[in-house]
Design a protein around this motif. Structure first.
Motif, short mmCIF file in Angstrom:
data_model
loop_
_atom_site.label_atom_id
_atom_site.label_comp_id
_atom_site.label_asym_id
_atom_site.label_seq_id
_atom_site.Cartn_x
_atom_site.Cartn_y
_atom_site.Cartn_z
N ASN A 2 0.86 -1.26 0.12
CA ASN A 2 0.03 -0.12 -0.06
C ASN A 2 0.88 1.11 0.05
O ASN A 2 1.62 1.70 0.91
CB ASN A 2 -0.97 0.06 1.29
CG ASN A 2 -2.21 0.86 1.01
OD1 ASN A 2 -2.07 1.79 0.23
ND2 ASN A 2 -3.08 0.85 2.03
N HIS A 65 -5.71 -0.65 -1.76
CA HIS A 65 -6.78 -1.67 -1.69
C HIS A 65 -6.76 -1.82 -0.07
O HIS A 65 -7.72 -2.02 0.42
CB HIS A 65 -6.55 -2.99 -2.40
CG HIS A 65 -6.60 -2.68 -3.89
ND1 HIS A 65 -7.73 -2.84 -4.42
CD2 HIS A 65 -5.56 -2.58 -4.79
CE1 HIS A 65 -7.76 -2.75 -5.89
NE2 HIS A 65 -6.28 -2.48 -5.95
N ASP A 66 -5.66 -1.95 0.59
CA ASP A 66 -5.61 -2.30 2.14
C ASP A 66 -5.68 -1.11 2.70
O ASP A 66 -5.25 -0.05 2.34
CB ASP A 66 -4.24 -2.92 2.37
CG ASP A 66 -3.97 -4.35 1.77
OD1 ASP A 66 -4.78 -4.98 1.44
OD2 ASP A 66 -2.61 -4.37 1.21
N ASP A 90 -9.93 3.68 5.08
CA ASP A 90 -10.14 2.55 3.98
C ASP A 90 -11.18 3.11 3.07
O ASP A 90 -11.82 4.25 3.49
CB ASP A 90 -10.60 1.41 4.37
CG ASP A 90 -11.60 0.99 5.32
OD1 ASP A 90 -12.18 1.83 5.42
OD2 ASP A 90 -11.65 -0.10 5.97
N ILE A 206 -9.20 -5.13 11.94
CA ILE A 206 -8.37 -5.94 11.01
C ILE A 206 -8.14 -7.18 11.40
O ILE A 206 -8.37 -8.16 10.74
CB ILE A 206 -7.11 -5.02 10.71
CG1 ILE A 206 -7.49 -3.87 9.81
CG2 ILE A 206 -6.33 -5.88 9.42
CD1 ILE A 206 -6.43 -2.92 9.29
N GLU A 210 -9.76 -10.82 9.93
CA GLU A 210 -8.95 -11.74 9.02
C GLU A 210 -9.06 -13.21 9.92
O GLU A 210 -8.92 -14.13 9.26
CB GLU A 210 -7.30 -11.13 9.58
CG GLU A 210 -7.29 -9.96 8.28
CD GLU A 210 -5.55 -9.39 8.30
OE1 GLU A 210 -5.07 -9.94 9.32
OE2 GLU A 210 -5.49 -8.67 7.45
N PRO A 523 -13.26 -4.14 -2.01
CA PRO A 523 -11.97 -4.55 -1.16
C PRO A 523 -12.65 -4.71 0.25
O PRO A 523 -12.08 -5.55 0.97
CB PRO A 523 -10.83 -3.51 -1.22
CG PRO A 523 -10.92 -2.93 -2.64
CD PRO A 523 -12.54 -2.90 -2.75
#
Length: 671
Positions: A2, A65-66, A90, A206, A210, A523
């Motif tokens: 990123n 994207h991240d 984001d 995050i 995940e 995303p």
């Protein structure tokens, strides 16, 4: 990798906070000076919007994207628990910030004209800036606890703004009602955070998102409990069944406050929470079904109430509850992009509707309060009408043509008429509700969409068309268009209500294939979509009644247009009566006007028993036992003190006599 580096992200937060501090000081230091809050209040929001737009453009140009997380400082560190004040930028948070600061800026500018004669001018802008500050914390926070700070902050500011005119007991009570009802839902949010920390050892977004697909069983009890508890918080903040009753009463605050709460900030927080936790909800089909069913039921339920209300702000309040139901339908069926899409377009046309309603109320009240006797209606007696009641309006298009045009744009947008913004976002939700395998939710959503067109047309016809009923009827002299500082924001919102939906056009429609918003948000929701596909939760896109999306988008639009035209023709020639001359509604109309008597039911089932318990605790436990025990102990000490005082005569002979009697008593006992 990123390559995006945020540009002063903390300044996006700091600007409205500085505005709140400066305007708060002004409420005491220069309370009669309205120039400073008029510049500082909207100025900090415009600057925050510019900075947000810069970060959004850079994020897009860099092809990021991240998410980008900016750490500020550690807030809590105890054992395994570490909570940092981190900001997460984001695609979703930047979009929300654009809506909050963009629409919020327009509302702040409008407020300069609307509130100019209010003695609490500086205090108002201090609260308004603080409200935006907490909402930005809510959407920029990188963890559940930081989000919760913003979550509670907007609750506090809603209490301050709804009860802004606190001298009025009814308005102050409305602020308390909003604050208390929201605390009920917030308890669910808190318990969900405890469960999340127990499951993951962290509360950051995050790492939780995940790890969730590999750590939580699909459809398991834990993830279902967590998501349902989170949704309990959403029902309070976003006014869904059963915790919706505070929102109509929130109309007690100034109208721009209603626009800010309903369009761009507080009530969208629940939808944002579900979207931010999309992976968790994708893992729980029970929770998703619950969200969709509650959303659809709320959309239809609130629409039935709106159709028989007369207070223009309460019509729009129930409309907001209904539209929020649509958003929850979308995120409940897994169409997260569609839900956020409608959140964005709704911010445009709902802000326009509320600010337009404010222009009407402001114009009517100003004409009555400042016009000469000849301008104060044709009635022989002083006008005692409610400027919020649409039965006391009528024919206002002749006096406020710009407001009339702008509000019709918003009405057609919320009704879902092509090519306005609501057509694209609402029809996408109705379509997904059907193709995701839930025909009942689809049917209810479609019915609520038609009902929206009906009650909005009714509001517009009673307010702007037909015979003029302002000031008891007559020429409506003294009525005029809102000043430019108020109608220019309306014009900007009207443009957004017209073209705001063209950023996401389904491929199936015979229109340019545009997926700007969908590509932008992909995303963020890709992982949730992957979870749904892995477990077969996404069915083949087949309409429950046949035909493709283009066909049903066309049918839905035709139904909305037919409802608008039918309402227009039905009310066009009617001679409506002013509120004081109207007959009380009865039967079904009275039931709907009484809002299904849900408030009365809550008073009897919840509030009444709690008050009875409170009275028992007060009269028997507190007053009868605790207070009497404490007072009795005090009285006993006083008696002992009095007896001891009687023995202290100051005479030596008396002391010798007592000593001798005591000695004799001791000797008598010993012998």
């Amino acid at each position: 990798m990123n390559l995006y580096e945020p540009v002063f992200p903390s300044l996006i937060l700091a600007l409205p906070l500085v505005g709140a501090v400066v305007n708060g000081m002004g409420a005491f230091l220069w309370k009669d000076n309205k120039i400073i809050p008029s510049v500082v209040g909207p100025g900090v929001l415009v600057a925050a919007f510019a900075l947000t737009a810069l970060n959004t453009v850079l994020f897009w140009r860099m092809g990021a994207h991240d998410p980008s997380v900016t750490g500020l400082w550690t807030w809590i560190e105890s054992g395994d628990l570490r909570v940092a004040i981190d900001l997460q930028l984001d695609q979703l948070s930047l979009l929300m910030c654009m809506v909050i600061t963009g629409v919020g800026s327009l509302i702040h500018v409008y407020s300069v004209g609307y509130m100019k004669s209010d003695p609490g001018f500086s205090r108002y802008f201090a609260y308004l800036n603080l409200f935006v500050f907490f909402m930005l914390i809510l959407v920029l926070g990188a963890s559940f606890p930081v989000m919760f700070v913003g979550w509670e902050g907007v609750g506090l500011c809603s209490y301050l703004l709804i009860g802004f005119w606190y001298e009025n007991r009814e308005y102050a009570s409305a602020g308390k009602k909003a604050f208390i009802v929201n605390r009920i839902g917030d308890a669910g949010f808190l318990v969900a955070m405890f469960l999340l920390f127990g499951a993951f050892g962290t509360l950051d977004f995050i790492p939780i998102m995940e790890a969730a697909p590999g750590s939580l069983a699909y459809g398991g009890l834990l993830v279902t409990g967590i998501t349902l508890l989170l949704f309990a918080g959403c029902t309070g903040k976003s006014a869904q069944i059963p915790l919706f009753t505070w929102l109509p009463d929130a109309m007690a605050g100034p109208t721009p406050v209603s626009a800010l709460i309903h369009a761009a900030t507080m009530v969208t927080a629940g939808v944002y929470l579900v979207a931010r936790s999309s992976v968790l909800f994708a893992l729980s089909p029970v929770a998703q079904t619950t969200v969709a069913v509650v959303g659809a039921a709320t959309a239809l339920f609130a629409g039935t109430i709106a159709i028989k209300q007369y207070d223009i702000k309460k019509i729009l309040a129930y409309s907001t509850i209904s539209q929020l139901g649509y958003m929850f339908v979308a995120v409940g069926v897994g169409a997260f992009t569609a839900g956020v899409f409608h959140l964005m377009t709704h911010a445009f046309f709902k802000a326009l509707l509320f600010l337009g309603a404010g222009a009407v109320i402001h114009g009517v009240a100003h004409a009555w309060n400042h016009g000469d006797e000849g301008n104060q209606g044709a009635a022989d007696t002083p006008w005692a009408g409610d400027p919020n009641d649409v039965r006391n309006h009528g024919g206002l298009r002749k006096f406020m043509p710009l407001t009339w045009v702008f509000m019709w744009v918003a009405t057609l947008a919320i009704a879902g008429v092509f090519p306005f913004a609501g057509f694209f976002s609402k029809d996408e939700i109705v379509w997904y509700a059907g193709v995701m395998g839930n025909p009942a939710v689809w049917a209810v959503s479609l019915s609520a969409a038609i009902l929206t067109a009906v009650y909005m047309t009714r509001m517009m016809m009673l307010c702007f068309h037909g015979n003029n009923r302002t000031f008891g009827g007559g020429s409506g002299g003294g009525l005029h268009e809102a000043p430019p500082v108020m109608w220019v924001p309306l014009a900007v919102l009207a443009v957004l209500s017209l073209v705001g939906g063209w950023v996401n056009i389904p491929s199936s429609l015979p229109l340019p294939d545009i997926h700007i918003l969908g590509d932008w948000l992909h995303p963020v929701f890709a992982q949730a979509e992957a979870v749904a596909e892995a477990h077969g939760a996404h069915h083949e896109y087949v309409s429950p009644v046949g035909g493709g999306e283009a066909l049903w988008a066309g049918i839905s639009t035709l139904l909305a247009i037919a409802a608008v035209i039918a309402g227009f023709l039905w009310l066009r020639g009617s001679r409506s009566r002013a509120a004081e001359l109207a007959q009380p509604a009865g039967g079904v109309s009275g039931f709907l006007h009484g809002k299904w008597y849900i408030d009365e039911l809550y008073d009897r089932v919840v509030v009444g028993p709690l008050q009875a318990i409170w009275r028992v605790c007060w009269t028997i436990v507190d007053d009868g036992i605790i207070d009497r025990a404490v007072n009795g102990a005090g009285q006993a000490v006083r008696v002992l003190g009095w007896v001891g005082g009687q023995l202290q005569t100051g005479r030596v002979t008396a002391y010798l006599l007592v000593f001798m009697l005591g000695a004799a008593l001791v000797l008598g006992i010993l012998t």
